[in-house]
Design an enzyme around this catalytic site. Structure first.
Site, PDB file in Angstrom:
ATOM      1  N   ASP A   1       5.394   7.886   7.170  1.00  0.00           N
ATOM      2  CA  ASP A   1       4.235   8.761   7.422  1.00  0.00           C
ATOM      3  C   ASP A   1       4.257   9.536   8.744  1.00  0.00           C
ATOM      4  O   ASP A   1       4.590   8.973   9.795  1.00  0.00           O
ATOM      5  CB  ASP A   1       2.947   7.930   7.498  1.00  0.00           C
ATOM      6  CG  ASP A   1       2.806   6.925   6.403  1.00  0.00           C
ATOM      7  OD1 ASP A   1       3.674   6.842   5.529  1.00  0.00           O
ATOM      8  OD2 ASP A   1       1.809   6.195   6.431  1.00  0.00           O
TER       9      ASP A   1
ATOM     10  N   GLU B   1      -4.767   4.821   1.142  1.00  0.00           N
ATOM     11  CA  GLU B   1      -4.042   4.877   2.416  1.00  0.00           C
ATOM     12  C   GLU B   1      -4.264   6.237   3.091  1.00  0.00           C
ATOM     13  O   GLU B   1      -4.601   7.224   2.434  1.00  0.00           O
ATOM     14  CB  GLU B   1      -2.529   4.680   2.179  1.00  0.00           C
ATOM     15  CG  GLU B   1      -2.201   3.344   1.527  1.00  0.00           C
ATOM     16  CD  GLU B   1      -0.701   3.026   1.447  1.00  0.00           C
ATOM     17  OE1 GLU B   1      -0.324   1.901   1.773  1.00  0.00           O
ATOM     18  OE2 GLU B   1       0.068   3.899   1.038  1.00  0.00           O
TER      19      GLU B   1
HETATM   20  C1  FRU Z   1       1.599   4.792   3.860  1.00  0.00           C
HETATM   21  C2  FRU Z   1       1.655   3.453   4.577  1.00  0.00           C
HETATM   22  C3  FRU Z   1       0.428   3.252   5.428  1.00  0.00           C
HETATM   23  C4  FRU Z   1       0.903   2.265   6.465  1.00  0.00           C
HETATM   24  C5  FRU Z   1       2.325   2.709   6.679  1.00  0.00           C
HETATM   25  C6  FRU Z   1       3.285   1.599   6.991  1.00  0.00           C
HETATM   26  O1  FRU Z   1       2.844   5.270   3.493  1.00  0.00           O
HETATM   27  O2  FRU Z   1       1.796   2.406   3.623  1.00  0.00           O
HETATM   28  O3  FRU Z   1      -0.714   2.817   4.719  1.00  0.00           O
HETATM   29  O4  FRU Z   1       0.144   2.327   7.631  1.00  0.00           O
HETATM   30  O5  FRU Z   1       2.736   3.369   5.495  1.00  0.00           O
HETATM   31  O6  FRU Z   1       4.535   2.083   7.346  1.00  0.00           O
END
Ligand code: FRU
Length: 505
Positions: A49, A228
């Site tokens: 992300d 998310e």
């Molecule tokens: C989204 C996610 C978020 C989390 C991160 C962990 O892709 O699952 O919810 O904070 O990636 O790397």
């Protein structure tokens, strides 16, 4: 003697120049297979992300979920890069490392202009999720909490706040990804956080103590995968004096219209406490399988909403066929809101500055141009045109090995369709193979504006100025160089343009 000193001088100049080159450790290897020319990638190892997207002092900062020890996901850090134009990026040292409270999951950053936090005027303050891996392994459910850190040197070095975590876990397993923003009307900090299958909004005066404002849930039947990476912001509705709030949520699991993880949005009202919407069904920011966890910039200087997403999908992200690094970001996209047929549509277009990388190409090798032509630069190009459609439209991008990516639109069923079944390497993961054909129901259109943006391992398709978007990863065994519009009966093509894109590496 004179000659010797000249040689010495040259030698010193040469060493100085090479040292200068070496010191540019942010330069990535251009020749690496599938390394995009103009999309952000980490220099090495794993990225997911985008995080902490904030503008400060003429610079856009991009932090990102980063695991520096491997090309697959692992204990999360925040990587860091910065840019003047969102296209040329300078890699910076890792910003946030895991600590005793946990690994550093996704979050956001703000500029504390009036020093509400006491960390210092103009402190860059990041808010992120602590993920306590041990707690998770022990089977606890309270292993995600929220922490903050600040930087007084434009994101170069960071201090974690001693009072972390600033929000403890209320007994919810998936409790993460804080998006903080300054609410102009309420004149305080506000934050959207996801909690399993809902969003919780919080408010704060100092970024350290947070109080719960409200919750937003949507009646999904069946429920979508875990919520998310939320984002909440206001946008004007184009051509009116109306303003609306937009809530973005990414969904894991098999939620998105074409399989795997995807990002949807809600358009509604937010009074500084509660978000409400009349929307009845899910609307997606991108219908392709490769745009996830995207959020927008804080403190953007032109008051624009600039969005960047992670150009991958949890279904197969850790197995894509790259060697020393893994994953790219989408191109930065400007979001706008338009009311079309009684629906509020969140449109995405590439940021204006992207034009500065484009140069028109003359194609001389085909008398059938633009219906058929070849170009060595096709794999790093933008193709745009308008098409009047009476019959089915079919486009093929291919190479001499027979790798082919198909794009089609059938006005009879109103379906826009892409197919990457034979697009190149596809067998690195069963799940990649399971979603070869991707669709968008765009309805019956007599005219369509199409823009295709191709880079080494991606294609981003924008229809009607971003009314519909489809982002796909592709791994052709050799660059595509051939473009064909297969059926020409009943098709009128206008304003056809092919432009090559300068590399920003
Ligand atoms: C989204 C996610 C978020 C989390 C991160 C962990 O892709 O699952 O919810 O904070 O990636 O790397």
């Amino acid at each position: 003697m004179k000659e010797k000193s000249l040689i010495m001088l040259f030698a010193i100049a040469f060493i100085a120049l090479s040292c200068k080159d070496n010191s540019k450790s942010d330069v990535v290897n251009k020749k690496e297979k599938y390394r995009p020319n103009f999309h952000f990638t980490p220099k090495a190892n794993w990225m997911n992300d985008p995080n902490g997207m904030v503008y400060y002092n003429d610079t856009y900062h991009l932090f990102y979920q980063y695991y520096p020890d491997s090309t697959v996901w692992g204990p999360m850090h925040w990587g860091h890069a910065k840019s003047k134009d969102l296209l040329h990026w300078e890699h910076r040292p890792i910003a946030l490392y895991p600590d005793s409270l946990g690994d550093i999951f996704s979050g956001s950053a703000v500029i504390d202009k009036t020093n509400t936090s006491g960390f210092g005027k103009d402190a860059m303050v990041a808010m992120f999720t602590y993920h306590d891996m041990d707690g998770e392994k022990e089977g606890k459910i309270n292993f995600q909490t929220q922490g903050i850190a600040y930087s007084l040197d434009e994101g170069e070095t960071w201090t974690k706040y001693k009072g972390n975590p600033v929000i403890g876990n209320p007994g919810i397993k998936d409790f993460r990804d804080p998006k903080v923003f300054w609410n102009e009307e309420k004149e305080n900090w506000q934050m959207a956080l996801v909690a399993k299958d809902k969003v919780i909004f919080y408010g704060s005066d100092d970024l350290k103590s947070w109080n719960k404002l409200s919750e937003f849930k949507f009646n999904d039947d069946p429920p979508l995968g875990v919520w998310e990476c939320p984002d909440l912001f206001k946008l004007p509705v184009q051509g009116t004096d109306e303003e609306k709030w937009v809530l973005i949520i990414s969904h894991g699991g098999n939620s998105s219209p074409n399989g795997g993880s995807g990002t949807r949005y809600f358009v509604g009202e937010y009074d500084g406490v509660t978000f409400t919407t009349n929307q009845q069904e899910s609307q997606w920011i991108d219908y392709g399988t490769d745009n996830y966890a995207g959020v927008t910039y804080n403190n953007e200087p032109n008051n624009e909403r600039i969005f960047i997403g992670w150009m991958s999908n949890w279904d197969y992200a850790i197995t894509t066929p790259t060697k020393t690094w893994r994953s790219a970001m989408t191109l930065p996209r400007k979001l706008s809101l338009e009311r079309i047929n009684d629906k509020y549509i969140l449109k995405s277009t590439i940021i204006d500055g992207f034009d500065s990388l484009l140069s028109n190409m003359d194609i001389e090798n085909s008398d059938k141009y633009p219906f058929e032509f070849e170009s060595e630069k096709l794999q790093h190009s933008v193709i745009s045109f308008e098409v009047k459609i009476n019959d089915k439209l079919e486009i093929e991008l291919s190479n001499e090995l027979g790798d082919t990516y198909l794009i089609s639109y059938d006005p009879v069923d109103g379906i826009f369709f892409t197919d990457r079944t034979n697009s190149g390497i596809v067998d690195f993961n069963k799940k990649f193979l399971m979603t070869p054909q991707q669709k968008i129901l765009i309805g019956k259109k007599e005219k369509l504006k199409i823009e295709l943006v191709l880079d080494a391992s991606s294609i981003e398709i924008f229809l009607n100025e971003g009314e519909f978007v489809m982002t796909n990863q592709i791994f052709p065994k050799k660059d595509y160089h051939r473009f064909v519009i297969k059926k020409t009966d009943g098709l009128v093509i206008d304003n056809f343009k092919i432009q090559s894109v300068k590399s920003t590496l």
